[in-house]
Motif scaffolding. Structure first.
Motif, PDB file in Angstrom:
ATOM      1  N   TYR A 269      98.922  46.193   5.219  1.00  0.00           N
ATOM      2  CA  TYR A 269      99.091  47.525   4.625  1.00  0.00           C
ATOM      3  C   TYR A 269      97.974  48.465   5.075  1.00  0.00           C
ATOM      4  N   ILE A 270      96.744  47.965   5.061  1.00  0.00           N
ATOM      5  CA  ILE A 270      95.614  48.871   5.307  1.00  0.00           C
ATOM      6  C   ILE A 270      95.241  48.999   6.776  1.00  0.00           C
ATOM      7  N   GLU A 271      95.845  48.202   7.662  1.00  0.00           N
ATOM      8  CA  GLU A 271      95.402  48.238   9.068  1.00  0.00           C
ATOM      9  C   GLU A 271      95.635  49.603   9.718  1.00  0.00           C
ATOM     10  N   ASN A 272      96.588  50.357   9.188  1.00  0.00           N
ATOM     11  CA  ASN A 272      96.826  51.695   9.735  1.00  0.00           C
ATOM     12  C   ASN A 272      95.835  52.722   9.184  1.00  0.00           C
ATOM     13  N   HIS A 273      95.143  52.336   8.110  1.00  0.00           N
ATOM     14  CA  HIS A 273      94.228  53.282   7.462  1.00  0.00           C
ATOM     15  C   HIS A 273      92.785  53.080   7.920  1.00  0.00           C
ATOM     16  N   ILE A 274      92.398  51.820   8.127  1.00  0.00           N
ATOM     17  CA  ILE A 274      91.004  51.537   8.453  1.00  0.00           C
ATOM     18  C   ILE A 274      90.928  50.482   9.542  1.00  0.00           C
ATOM     19  N   ALA A 275      89.786  50.475  10.238  1.00  0.00           N
ATOM     20  CA  ALA A 275      89.556  49.466  11.268  1.00  0.00           C
ATOM     21  C   ALA A 275      88.814  48.285  10.636  1.00  0.00           C
ATOM     22  N   GLU A 276      89.189  47.065  11.031  1.00  0.00           N
ATOM     23  CA  GLU A 276      88.484  45.890  10.531  1.00  0.00           C
ATOM     24  C   GLU A 276      87.145  45.793  11.245  1.00  0.00           C
ATOM     25  N   HIS A 277      86.079  45.710  10.480  1.00  0.00           N
ATOM     26  CA  HIS A 277      84.751  45.677  11.072  1.00  0.00           C
ATOM     27  C   HIS A 277      84.291  44.235  11.247  1.00  0.00           C
ATOM     28  N   THR A 278      83.711  43.949  12.389  1.00  0.00           N
ATOM     29  CA  THR A 278      83.113  42.648  12.660  1.00  0.00           C
ATOM     30  C   THR A 278      81.600  42.794  12.602  1.00  0.00           C
ATOM     31  N   ALA A 279      80.915  41.645  12.603  1.00  0.00           N
ATOM     32  CA  ALA A 279      79.450  41.693  12.635  1.00  0.00           C
ATOM     33  C   ALA A 279      78.985  42.454  13.867  1.00  0.00           C
ATOM     34  N   GLU A 280      79.704  42.264  14.987  1.00  0.00           N
ATOM     35  CA  GLU A 280      79.317  42.929  16.230  1.00  0.00           C
ATOM     36  C   GLU A 280      79.476  44.441  16.150  1.00  0.00           C
ATOM     37  N   SER A 281      80.537  44.903  15.488  1.00  0.00           N
ATOM     38  CA  SER A 281      80.736  46.361  15.403  1.00  0.00           C
ATOM     39  C   SER A 281      79.676  46.998  14.505  1.00  0.00           C
ATOM     40  N   TYR A 282      79.302  46.287  13.429  1.00  0.00           N
ATOM     41  CA  TYR A 282      78.229  46.805  12.587  1.00  0.00           C
ATOM     42  C   TYR A 282      76.896  46.773  13.344  1.00  0.00           C
ATOM     43  N   MET A 283      76.719  45.720  14.158  1.00  0.00           N
ATOM     44  CA  MET A 283      75.487  45.622  14.939  1.00  0.00           C
ATOM     45  C   MET A 283      75.335  46.816  15.867  1.00  0.00           C
ATOM     46  N   LEU A 284      76.424  47.201  16.502  1.00  0.00           N
ATOM     47  CA  LEU A 284      76.384  48.335  17.427  1.00  0.00           C
ATOM     48  C   LEU A 284      76.023  49.616  16.666  1.00  0.00           C
TER      49      LEU A 284
END
Length: 901
Positions: A269-284
């Motif tokens: 349901y929410i995948e169209n609203h928000i991106a799933e964040h990984t540890a790597e994306s937060y690291m960047l």
């Protein structure tokens, strides 16, 4: 006044009944109190309506008889009643919250009778039958057998009930699934039914407490995490906020299939609203300064299964400050800070030496520390002043001894340094804005210390004027340049590659094996008593976070202004550049930032079809007036932007040209060719000046920096040449000296140099990226084979030289940290992206279909699509100010683009 914290650990609250509690029935001193009778899995609790009266808790194991007074079967005190009320005779009772004061429970020992007169008389039979069942469970000798019988009773109750569909927010809602689960809050769980519709997530507690239905609107969900609860993969936590510490609901399911199905329904349901964040994306985001140190640690804790709803896995934050005696906190001095490269247990060398000696003499399984850095007891040690009922729940109705309380920041830090068994870290509250956990505002009687002093507010260091000031300075310390430079070292220990294995041993970071994820498989333990005992031990001891990184964590990129000792202490005279130069540099950076912030406003100015095949390379003179292009049609063309005409067209052979560049001074153009050669063309004289027969197969890409030519080829090599320009020699020919030959396994498609000319990245047709240290005479490889994709189209360093972005045939953008080789972000694209430019946050790419796409790299999504070529965009040039772009495509055209603010 009643809460689930009045229950024992692992106890359930089943049902309640309005009733009168009669003490000394039929006697002169008979007393009657109106209230609610709570039936729980290990106790009977009566909550009087009168707040002056204490809550009465009767443990079932201490009951002597449970019956109706009319039953006269003396030989069987546990019989089903027929009418009236319920008589409970017990040997011990706990009195809680007398006069509505939170305090240690009072214990009344000795035989007493309690008579409960239910408002609804015909419920009495069922209640007594339930109490008899639960009594039998509480009398079993072994905890495992008790747990098994109570679970069977609970599951029977859940099976007889279902979610009340009248609780739906709308009659038009579509039911997707329904299952049984428990809502998790600190120290307690509450069983009930979960329901997922096309619009909402619902939880209906079996006991209707604390309210009949908990409802989460799916449209509000921002984050969702699978959790490990009680060492099993059965948890699910849902957040409706982006950065908050606490979630909106935490559910524990009875099997992982139900958990995964609910996760799938919500995530879909929410995948169209928000991106799933990984540890790597937060690291960047953290590396580039988009999120603070506090926010980054909060996200890492979340990803590592740490939750405010699970005290055995509460978020862990580091001790930062080491100075609790000075009157002024100096954040410019390194000695003010704790050494973040070591665990707490290794900060005191003398203590560490003793622990290491013991470790070396210990039989397997070895561990250095007998206690953990995070456990339920430690969390409540810090929070007892705001969460006293949690402490009472954890410690069977008692507070800890006054001298063992959280009395002083300095004392606690000293004990963590010197104590034989104290290695605890901090909790997030130390870096937030609510200082209530430092103040005894509830006026709790927490006991008297040995010196006769009562336990009141926490004693603060001299440099803090009060609790709020303490938190403010702690926040400043956490976000200070020193911590920003060293926080990655602590992350390596807690969440990273030094958490386990030989690296953990070398870092003196070894805890008991049971504290690590996978340290024990509960499903393999068949004896229920052994399983319960082991689980209880692990949950009380504390758990190590889930390991998020297996390679060294990259350092944060520190802006120059932050890395200075103090930005205010450097005078203009001491500054390495003049004020004018500095302001000009800042102006350029500001204009580049402004350009990238507005990159979506790129507008097509002109387009020209100047080649007969796809364009492969674009180079522009420094004044922007002449554009040189190469093509698969084998020609190098010079296009005048002013006159809008082709002024030169040169063909060196009948083979395709693959790229071009202009040497400094705008006098020479270099082109690489599929005929294995590199051609030098003199702009001034309008002729071929020289040719370098450098490779055994097609030359795919060339770069030039500081008199050095770098050439990549399908012959599996990258060659580094030192070039002496022809003008300095009598024969007017270039002189080439081969400095290095960098071998690869397969054809090399692309190369790029960082801004400092110290690192070269090369990408092959198989998708391997190699990074070479080109500062050494031998051109030794610093890292190799970072990732495997498919055919690589392009790779470019970011301006900070720390990150490398690449794209290939596998339809992915991948960001690599050059220092550690860690893949820190991966964004999937709908189609291959053939070329791109980026500033570290935003990507402008040319797609296979001909569109220009603008990507939010941190969000992992396309923010703008700009219609462009009719075939793939094969080449892209951008000026230094980043406000002018030229693209070339398979449609044989070049297009001029300009930012229009």
């Amino acid at each position: 006044r009643f809460s689930l914290l009045l229950l024992n650990l692992e106890e359930y609250y089943f049902e309640q009944h309005r009733a009168n509690h009669i003490i000394n029935k039929d006697c002169k001193d008979e007393r009657k109190f109106r209230g609610s009778l709570k039936i729980c899995s290990k106790s009977i609790i009566f909550e009087p309506d009168d707040n002056i009266q204490p809550i009465v808790k009767i443990p079932l194991r201490d009951c002597i008889s449970i019956k109706a007074p009319e039953d006269n079967e003396a030989n069987n005190p546990f019989t089903r009643n027929t009418s009236g009320g319920i008589s409970v005779v017990c040997s011990q009772v706990f009195l809680i919250k007398e006069r509505n004061v939170i305090a240690p429970y009072k214990t009344e020992r000795g035989r007493t009778e309690h008579f409960f007169q239910l408002d609804v008389a015909w419920n009495v039979g069922d209640v007594v039958q339930t109490l008899h069942q639960l009594y039998r469970a509480s009398c079993l000798d072994k905890m495992g057998d008790q747990a098994a019988m109570i679970t069977a009773i609970l599951q029977s109750r859940l099976a007889r009930t279902s979610f009340d569909k009248n609780r739906f927010q709308s009659i038009s809602e579509t039911l997707h699934m329904e299952c049984k689960a428990e809502m998790v809050t600190p120290l307690v769980t509450n069983p009930g039914h979960v329901c997922v519709t096309d619009a909402n997530l619902y939880f209906q507690p079996l006991n209707g407490y604390p309210k009949p239905v908990v409802q989460i609107t799916l449209q509000n969900v921002r984050r969702i995490y699978k959790r490990r609860h009680g060492l099993m993969p059965l948890g699910l936590e849902v957040f409706c906020t982006e950065n908050d510490l606490c979630s909106d609901i935490y559910l524990k399911f009875y099997n992982y299939q139900d958990r995964d199905e609910v996760y799938f329904l919500i995530a879909t349901y929410i995948e169209n609203h928000i991106a799933e964040h990984t540890a790597e994306s937060y690291m960047l985001q953290w590396q580039r300064g988009h999120i603070s140190n506090y926010q980054y640690l909060l996200h890492l804790n979340n990803l590592a299964d740490r939750s405010c709803n699970d005290l055995s896995q509460y978020p862990v934050f580091p001790w930062i400050i080491a100075d609790y005696s000075s009157s002024v906190l100096d954040l410019t001095k390194p000695e003010t800070f704790r050494d973040l490269s070591k665990p707490v247990g290794a900060l005191n060398k003398e203590r560490l030496d003793r622990l290491v000696t013991r470790y070396q003499e210990m039989p397997d399984p070895k561990f250095m520390y007998g206690s953990h850095y995070s456990s339920p007891g430690y969390v409540l040690f810090y929070l007892v002043r705001v969460a006293p009922e949690y402490m009472l729940c954890l410690q069977n109705g008692k507070f800890d001894h006054a001298d063992r309380m959280f009395n002083s920041i300095a004392e606690t830090w000293k004990n963590c340094l010197d104590g034989a068994t104290d290695f605890k870290e901090l909790i997030p509250e130390f870096y937030e804005n609510d200082s209530s956990f430092l103040v005894n505002s509830l006026k709790l009687d927490l006991g008297k210390r040995q010196g006769g002093k009562m336990v009141e507010d926490v004693e603060l260091p001299p440099w803090a004027s009060g609790p709020d000031d303490f938190l403010q300075k702690s926040q400043e310390a956490l976000e200070s340049p020193y911590v920003s430079e060293h926080l990655h070292e602590w992350i390596d220990i807690i969440f990273g590659y030094k958490q386990k294995g030989s690296e953990a041993v070398a870092a003196h970071n070894v805890f008991h094996p049971l504290t690590y994820e996978g340290g024990v498989d509960l499903n393999s333990i068949m004896d229920p008593n052994e399983k319960v005992a082991l689980l209880t031990q692990i949950l009380e001891f504390g758990q190590t976070p889930k390991q998020l990184f297996t390679t060294p964590h990259p350092q944060r990129i520190i802006p120059k202004s932050l890395s200075r000792t103090s930005s205010h202490s450097i005078s203009i005279a001491e500054s390495p550049v003049s004020p004018n130069e500095e302001s000009f540099e800042d102006l350029t950076e500001e204009s580049i930032t402004l350009a990238w912030n507005n990159i979506a406003k790129l507008k097509l100015e002109k387009q020209y079809k100047i080649h007969k095949e796809a364009i492969t390379g674009i180079a522009v003179t420094s004044n922007g007036s002449s554009v040189f292009t190469t093509s698969q049609d084998s020609t190098l063309k010079m296009f005048s932007k002013d006159s809008k005409t082709i002024q030169r067209s040169v063909s060196f052979s009948n083979m395709a040209l693959s790229s071009c560049l202009i040497l400094p001074g705008d006098t020479t153009v270099i082109s690489s060719s599929w005929d294995n050669h590199i051609y030098f063309y003199s702009i001034a004289f309008g002729r071929q000046q020289d040719v370098l027969m450098g490779h055994d197969d097609a030359v795919s890409k060339i770069c030039w920096r500081d008199g050095h030519l770098f050439s990549a080829s399908w012959d599996s090599t990258v060659k580094v040449w030192h070039c002496v320009p022809g003008e300095t020699l009598s024969n007017k020919k270039h002189h080439f000296e081969l400095l290095a030959e960098l071998e690869h396994d397969v054809s090399v498609n692309t190369i790029d140099l960082n801004a400092a000319n110290t690192i070269l990245a090369s990408g092959t047709k198989e998708g391997t990226i190699s990074v070479w240290d080109i500062t050494t005479a031998t051109y030794g490889m610093s890292e190799d084979a970072f990732l495997l994709l498919f055919l690589l189209f392009a790779s470019f360093f970011c301006t900070d030289s720390r990150h490398l972005l690449s794209t290939g045939e596998d339809c992915c953008f991948k960001v690599i940290d050059v220092q550690t080789g860690m893949l820190i972000s991966s964004v999937t694209t709908e189609e291959p992206q053939r070329c791109f430019k980026w500033d570290g946050n935003t990507i402008l790419s040319g797609s296979q279909s001909g569109e220009l796409l603008i990507w939010d790299l941190l969000g992992g999504k396309v923010t703008e699509r700009i219609k462009g070529h009719t075939g793939a965009v094969t080449s892209m040039w951008m000026n230094e100010q980043c406000n002018s772009v030229i693209t070339g495509g398979e449609d044989k055209q070049i297009m001029f683009w300009k930012l229009q603010y």
